[in-house]
Design a protein around this motif. Structure first.
Motif, mmCIF file in Angstrom:
data_model
loop_
_atom_site.group_PDB
_atom_site.id
_atom_site.type_symbol
_atom_site.label_atom_id
_atom_site.label_comp_id
_atom_site.label_asym_id
_atom_site.label_seq_id
_atom_site.Cartn_x
_atom_site.Cartn_y
_atom_site.Cartn_z
ATOM 1 N N CYS A 1 0.802 -1.231 0.000
ATOM 2 C CA CYS A 1 0.000 0.000 0.000
ATOM 3 C C CYS A 1 0.830 1.273 0.000
ATOM 4 N N GLY A 2 2.141 1.161 0.256
ATOM 5 C CA GLY A 2 3.005 2.330 0.245
ATOM 6 C C GLY A 2 3.037 3.116 1.545
ATOM 7 N N GLU A 3 2.334 2.651 2.565
ATOM 8 C CA GLU A 3 2.310 3.351 3.860
ATOM 9 C C GLU A 3 3.641 3.182 4.578
ATOM 10 N N SER A 4 4.104 4.250 5.208
ATOM 11 C CA SER A 4 5.301 4.169 6.049
ATOM 12 C C SER A 4 4.875 3.741 7.447
ATOM 13 N N VAL A 5 5.543 2.720 7.961
ATOM 14 C CA VAL A 5 5.239 2.219 9.307
ATOM 15 C C VAL A 5 6.541 1.991 10.048
ATOM 16 N N LEU A 6 6.480 2.007 11.362
ATOM 17 C CA LEU A 6 7.663 1.685 12.156
ATOM 18 C C LEU A 6 8.095 0.262 11.848
ATOM 19 N N ARG A 7 9.387 0.041 11.744
ATOM 20 C CA ARG A 7 9.922 -1.290 11.453
ATOM 21 C C ARG A 7 9.419 -2.317 12.459
ATOM 22 N N GLU A 8 9.349 -1.924 13.725
ATOM 23 C CA GLU A 8 8.910 -2.867 14.759
ATOM 24 C C GLU A 8 7.447 -3.260 14.601
ATOM 25 N N ASP A 9 6.660 -2.449 13.884
ATOM 26 C CA ASP A 9 5.248 -2.757 13.667
ATOM 27 C C ASP A 9 4.989 -3.423 12.321
ATOM 28 N N ALA A 10 6.019 -3.567 11.490
ATOM 29 C CA ALA A 10 5.863 -4.144 10.156
ATOM 30 C C ALA A 10 6.073 -5.658 10.192
ATOM 31 N N ARG A 11 5.618 -6.300 9.142
ATOM 32 C CA ARG A 11 5.834 -7.737 8.972
ATOM 33 C C ARG A 11 6.833 -7.926 7.847
ATOM 34 N N GLU A 12 7.782 -8.827 8.037
ATOM 35 C CA GLU A 12 8.762 -9.107 6.990
ATOM 36 C C GLU A 12 8.103 -9.909 5.880
ATOM 37 N N TYR A 13 8.449 -9.585 4.648
ATOM 38 C CA TYR A 13 7.976 -10.336 3.496
ATOM 39 C C TYR A 13 9.198 -10.841 2.752
ATOM 40 N N ASP A 14 9.227 -12.133 2.508
ATOM 41 C CA ASP A 14 10.324 -12.754 1.783
ATOM 42 C C ASP A 14 9.747 -13.365 0.524
ATOM 43 N N LYS A 15 10.048 -12.786 -0.638
ATOM 44 C CA LYS A 15 9.467 -13.275 -1.883
ATOM 45 C C LYS A 15 9.901 -14.695 -2.201
ATOM 46 N N ARG B 1 20.028 -15.857 5.705
ATOM 47 C CA ARG B 1 21.363 -15.644 5.177
ATOM 48 C C ARG B 1 21.337 -14.846 3.862
ATOM 49 N N ASP B 2 22.072 -13.745 3.822
ATOM 50 C CA ASP B 2 22.237 -12.914 2.625
ATOM 51 C C ASP B 2 20.930 -12.410 2.031
ATOM 52 N N LYS B 3 19.958 -12.099 2.864
ATOM 53 C CA LYS B 3 18.671 -11.619 2.369
ATOM 54 C C LYS B 3 18.398 -10.207 2.847
ATOM 55 N N GLU B 4 17.707 -9.471 2.009
ATOM 56 C CA GLU B 4 17.150 -8.196 2.403
ATOM 57 C C GLU B 4 15.643 -8.347 2.286
ATOM 58 N N PHE B 5 14.950 -8.170 3.383
ATOM 59 C CA PHE B 5 13.517 -8.372 3.386
ATOM 60 C C PHE B 5 12.773 -7.115 2.989
ATOM 61 N N GLU B 6 11.629 -7.308 2.370
ATOM 62 C CA GLU B 6 10.700 -6.222 2.131
ATOM 63 C C GLU B 6 9.715 -6.269 3.292
ATOM 64 N N HIS B 7 8.843 -5.274 3.389
ATOM 65 C CA HIS B 7 7.966 -5.206 4.549
ATOM 66 C C HIS B 7 6.522 -4.917 4.158
ATOM 67 N N LEU B 8 5.628 -5.381 4.991
ATOM 68 C CA LEU B 8 4.195 -5.140 4.853
ATOM 69 C C LEU B 8 3.661 -4.555 6.142
ATOM 70 N N CYS B 9 2.684 -3.653 6.015
ATOM 71 C CA CYS B 9 2.003 -3.186 7.220
ATOM 72 C C CYS B 9 1.105 -4.333 7.703
ATOM 73 N N VAL B 10 0.639 -4.262 8.919
ATOM 74 C CA VAL B 10 -0.157 -5.343 9.507
ATOM 75 C C VAL B 10 -1.425 -5.595 8.692
ATOM 76 N N ASP B 11 -2.119 -4.532 8.274
ATOM 77 C CA ASP B 11 -3.361 -4.715 7.525
ATOM 78 C C ASP B 11 -3.127 -5.447 6.211
ATOM 79 N N CYS B 12 -2.095 -5.078 5.465
ATOM 80 C CA CYS B 12 -1.802 -5.751 4.200
ATOM 81 C C CYS B 12 -1.343 -7.189 4.436
ATOM 82 N N ASP B 13 -0.558 -7.417 5.478
ATOM 83 C CA ASP B 13 -0.113 -8.771 5.796
ATOM 84 C C ASP B 13 -1.301 -9.667 6.137
ATOM 85 N N ASP B 14 -2.277 -9.123 6.842
ATOM 86 C CA ASP B 14 -3.464 -9.907 7.209
ATOM 87 C C ASP B 14 -4.260 -10.341 5.989
ATOM 88 N N GLU B 15 -4.153 -9.591 4.881
ATOM 89 C CA GLU B 15 -4.895 -9.908 3.673
ATOM 90 C C GLU B 15 -4.209 -10.961 2.806
#
Length: 98
Positions: free
Chosen positions: A18-32, A40-54
């Protein structure tokens, strides 16, 4: 040892859905790649809680490589979905015949 509340990660991340900025501690990690436990050797993307729940949280082994193998420049959504359906159907048929 427990961290003090002041030592929490106060960085912000952007939800990839959704493009919303959220605190890292409140975000969910997304690993494609579908395996967030292998860090190991990964950079995670992040989802807000609402998008992760969907999201569907079912295993998706091979999904990324399948999508990359059937997509191409200029492909309409309908053409992409037709190719995806054919690929998934072919894969299921091979498993059933196997």
């Amino acid at each position: 040892m427990w961290r003090s509340p002041r030592s929490r990660d106060r960085r912000t991340v952007v939800c990839i859905a959704c493009g919303e900025s959220v605190l890292r501690e409140d975000a969910r990690e997304y690993d494609k790649e579908g395996n967030r436990w292998d860090r190991r050797d990964k950079e995670f993307e992040h989802l807000c809680v609402d998008c992760d729940d969907e999201l569907c949280h079912q295993p998706r082994d091979g999904l990324e490589s399948l999508v990359l193998s059937i997509e191409s420049d200029g492909l309409s959504q309908e053409e992409f979905l037709d190719r995806y359906t054919d690929a998934v159907t072919d894969s299921a048929t091979r498993r059933d015949d196997g």
